[in-house]
Structure formats: C-alpha cells, structure tokens
Design an enzyme around this catalytic site. Sequence first.
Site, PDB file in Angstrom:
ATOM      1  N   GLN A 183       0.831  -1.194   0.000  1.00 58.79           N
ATOM      2  CA  GLN A 183       0.000   0.000   0.000  1.00 58.79           C
ATOM      3  C   GLN A 183       0.869   1.249   0.000  1.00 58.79           C
ATOM      4  OE1 GLN A 183      -2.337   1.714   3.487  1.00 58.79           O
ATOM      5  NE2 GLN A 183      -3.918   0.587   2.363  1.00 58.79           N
ATOM      6  N   CYS A 232      -7.632   7.014   3.833  1.00 59.84           N
ATOM      7  CA  CYS A 232      -7.165   7.539   5.113  1.00 59.84           C
ATOM      8  C   CYS A 232      -7.777   8.911   5.393  1.00 59.84           C
ATOM      9  CB  CYS A 232      -5.643   7.639   5.134  1.00 59.84           C
ATOM     10  SG  CYS A 232      -4.998   8.272   6.691  1.00 59.84           S
TER      11      CYS A 232
END
Length: 88
Positions: free
Chosen positions: A9, A38
Amino acid sequence: SEDRPLTTQLGGSEPESLAAAAALVAPFCDAVELNMGCPQRCAKKNGSGAFLMEDLARATRCIAAMRSAVDAHNASAQTRVATVVKIR
C-alpha cells in the site's frame, strides 16, 4: 512458506513519487495499492488518502502514473502485478 497474495500500500499525492515507489516494490509483490481511504489529519496536510478524492484530476494522474510503472514491470515479468485503489 510465503503468505500470498502480498499487496503493497502506497500513500501520497504526487504522481512521480508514487510511480517511483510502485516501480520499486512491483518486483516483490502481487499488487500495488493506492490508499485513498485515510481520513487522518496527516493525509489532509498533503492532499493524500481520502482527501485525494477531492481532486479527481490529481487522483487520476496518480493512478495513471502508478499503473504505467507497474505495466513497465509487467512487460518483462513472469507474473503480473495488479494496480488497485483502496477507498472507504
């Protein structure tokens, strides 16, 4: 024994940096993922994570740059690496 599939990621909002990082990790994983989920303040500061979705043109450039770097790896690799996006 190895745990597979292995996804790496990445987080960021600069297409060139994300492409360089994707090219670096592609030989060692099964997928390269752009984190667009996020919600933290640190992501807001640089327009990454969930905040990257507020700038669709930049998000598109980031994904295209990563995809291009991974495709360059795939052209000569025995196994293909996927490019994916994580959202919430």
